[in-house]
Structure formats: structure tokens, C-alpha cells
Design a protein around this motif. Structure first.
Motif, PDB file in Angstrom:
ATOM      1  N   LEU A  90       0.822  -1.211   0.000  1.00 18.27           N
ATOM      2  CA  LEU A  90       0.000   0.000   0.000  1.00 18.27           C
ATOM      3  C   LEU A  90       0.858   1.265   0.000  1.00 18.27           C
ATOM      4  O   LEU A  90       0.331   2.379   0.016  1.00 18.27           O
ATOM      5  CB  LEU A  90      -0.917   0.013   1.226  1.00 18.27           C
ATOM      6  CG  LEU A  90      -1.966  -1.105   1.295  1.00 18.27           C
ATOM      7  CD1 LEU A  90      -2.592  -1.142   2.684  1.00 18.27           C
ATOM      8  CD2 LEU A  90      -3.035  -0.911   0.228  1.00 18.27           C
ATOM      9  N   LYS A 112      -5.547   7.650  -0.711  1.00 19.70           N
ATOM     10  CA  LYS A 112      -6.363   6.619  -1.351  1.00 19.70           C
ATOM     11  C   LYS A 112      -6.186   5.253  -0.686  1.00 19.70           C
ATOM     12  O   LYS A 112      -7.047   4.379  -0.798  1.00 19.70           O
ATOM     13  CB  LYS A 112      -6.030   6.529  -2.833  1.00 19.70           C
ATOM     14  CG  LYS A 112      -4.596   6.085  -3.134  1.00 19.70           C
ATOM     15  CD  LYS A 112      -4.335   6.005  -4.626  1.00 19.70           C
ATOM     16  CE  LYS A 112      -2.920   5.519  -4.928  1.00 19.70           C
ATOM     17  NZ  LYS A 112      -2.658   5.426  -6.378  1.00 19.70           N
ATOM     18  N   ASN A 113      -5.057   5.059   0.007  1.00 19.06           N
ATOM     19  CA  ASN A 113      -4.785   3.766   0.653  1.00 19.06           C
ATOM     20  C   ASN A 113      -4.930   3.832   2.175  1.00 19.06           C
ATOM     21  O   ASN A 113      -4.634   2.849   2.863  1.00 19.06           O
ATOM     22  CB  ASN A 113      -3.371   3.291   0.315  1.00 19.06           C
ATOM     23  CG  ASN A 113      -3.193   3.001  -1.158  1.00 19.06           C
ATOM     24  OD1 ASN A 113      -4.147   2.639  -1.842  1.00 19.06           O
ATOM     25  ND2 ASN A 113      -1.975   3.164  -1.654  1.00 19.06           N
TER      26      ASN A 113
END
Length: 260
Positions: A90, A112-113
Motif C-alpha cells: 500500500l 487513497k490507501n
């Protein structure tokens, strides 16, 4: 082209134009405060958890530090390699910092992760396995590092000044030694985790929406049980001493007192 006259110092000017970031403060129903700094433009996010389980609370020397460091060494669902691989995939990074008063867990990830990485982090705080083999390896590494550090005058001097100010049995004055490491058992870590590891504060730095903040606090809610701070008598008169170190090419001096 005009050259700078480096023989003259530039004029001193006291800066009067500065501003400090002010966080938004939320409080969960469990009494945990969340400080959110959301004015950043970057896509990177920092999630920092403050857990009231530092050295001050441990029943015996080293328990807090080993409990904290063992969190990333495996859960009931994942081993240490799977945890590390999951965070790496990630692009996330986790730092665990045990201290005198608190244990700090800092997670760095792309926005986003973030939820995926935070889910892995939450797993460490909900179902750590405290694997026996991982603990044995960690104890061996720590003991070896301790032997090396105890040969450094700076390390010994720092230990002794804390002992002189607070006393050898106070959390701020005591220091873990190899004999203490050998006594630590898996059961000690499990019990300390269950009784003391409770989340007290959360710091969020990044461009997050209200919904994302709520999702994060909901994800971390199982770690928000309250713990009581134990009382310790910290009165100690202090002392002055000199410790000889034969054949040492260095000397270290420490001077200190309680002032705050």
C-alpha cells in the motif's frame, strides 16, 4: 553583478509574521480526542495514535517496550511477514515508539490507501498474537544491543542521571537490563496489553473529509477502552557520583534536577 560582503553580518530582524496551524477537535463517545489538521494539499496522510501504556504503567521493567514492539510481529490472522508485506504493497509505513508515558503508533500512507492501511493497524491493536518465537528473537536482539550500548559512556551517564534524580524504582529513573529481559514472558505482554493498552488521543494530518474522519474513528473504536493511571511516589533527594570506565577514550557528564 553585485557580490555579497561576507565580512558583514546581515541585519537582525525579529520575525513578526507567522501563523500556527490550528486543528479541528472532535471527541468520541468514549472520551477519545481526535485532532485533525486538514489544511494540507498533499495526498499523503499521517495517522498518529497516542496510547496510555508507556513505561510509567508497566508492572515490571521492559514489559511496555516489548508489548509495543511485538504488535507488528503478528496477529491472530496474519504473521509478521504478511503485515509488513501488506503495508509495503500500500506504500504505507508504520512507526511504533514506546516512551515513558505513552506509546505512539504513527502510520504514513497515501490518502487513497489510508483506510486499507488503517485496517491493518487496527488489527494490530485488536488481536495481536504475541508469538513466542518472535518474542524469543526480539529478546535476543535487544539483549545484544543492550550489551553494546552499555559500553558507551553516554548511555551509562544518561541512565545514571535519571536514577539520581528520580530513584532506581521510579519509571523515569529505572533502566531495563539483560536480567530484566530474560524474565519477560509472553503472558506478561498479553496481560499488559489487555489491561493498559487504551487509545487516548488521535492526530490526523492530511486532506480528509468528515466522512473519512468518522470512518477512521469507527475503525479504531475497539481500542478505546479507558485505563487508570497508577500512582507512584516520585520523591527522591538525588545524588552526585562518578563512575570510572577503565580504558575508555571518552567521558560523559550529565547534570540535572527536577524543575517542572
Amino acid at each position: 553583478m553585485t557580490l555579497l560582503d561576507r565580512s558583514q553580518a546581515p541585519p537582525f530582524r525579529l520575525s513578526s509574521d507567522y501563523s500556527l496551524a490550528h486543528p479541528e477537535v472532535f471527541q468520541t463517545s468514549d472520551g477519545v480526542k481526535v485532532f485533525a489538521f486538514r489544511g494540507l494539499q498533499q495526498d499523503a496522510v499521517r495517522l498518529e495514535l497516542i496510547i496510555e501504556a508507556g513505561k510509567w504503567y508497566e508492572p515490571s521493567l521492559g514489559v511496555s517496550q516489548f508489548t509495543a514492539q511485538m504488535l507488528s510481529k503478528g496477529t491472530l490472522a496474519k504473521n509478521a511477514f504478511q503485515i509488513a508485506e501488506g503495508l509495503d504493497s500500500l506504500g504505507a509505513h508504520l512507526e511504533i515508539s514506546p516512551g515513558f508515558d505513552v506509546v505512539t503508533l504513527s502510520l504514513f500512507a497515501l490518502r487513497k490507501n489510508l483506510m486499507a492501511a488503517a485496517t491493518i493497524l487496527a488489527g494490530l491493536l485488536v488481536e495481536p498474537s504475541f508469538d513466542g518465537e518472535e518474542l524469543r528473537i526480539m529478546k535476543e536482539i535487544f539483549a545484544q544491543s543492550l550489551r553494546v550500548n552499555n559500553e558507551k559512556t553516554s548511555v551509562v551517564a544518561s541512565k545514571e542521571i535519571r536514577k539520581a534524580i528520580f530513584g532506581s524504582v521510579h519509571p523515569y529513573g529505572s533502566s531495563i537490563e539483560e536480567a530484566d529481559v530474560k524474565k519477560i514472558q509472553r503472558e506478561d505482554l498479553e496481560k499488559f496489553f489487555q489491561t493498559q493498552f487504551s487509545l487516548r488521543m488521535v492526530f490526523l494530518v492530511g486532506q480528509l473529509t468528515d466522512q473519512e474522519v468518522r470512518e477512521l474513528t469507527d475503525l479504531l473504536r475497539p481500542t478505546m477502552a479507558r485505563a487508570k493511571r497508577k500512582k507512584i511516589n516520585d520523591s527522591f533527594p538525588g545524588s552526585s557520583q562518578t563512575l570510572p570506565k577503565p580504558k575508555s577514550v571518552q567521558a560523559s557528564v550529565r547534570l540535572g534536577k527536577k524543575c517542572l
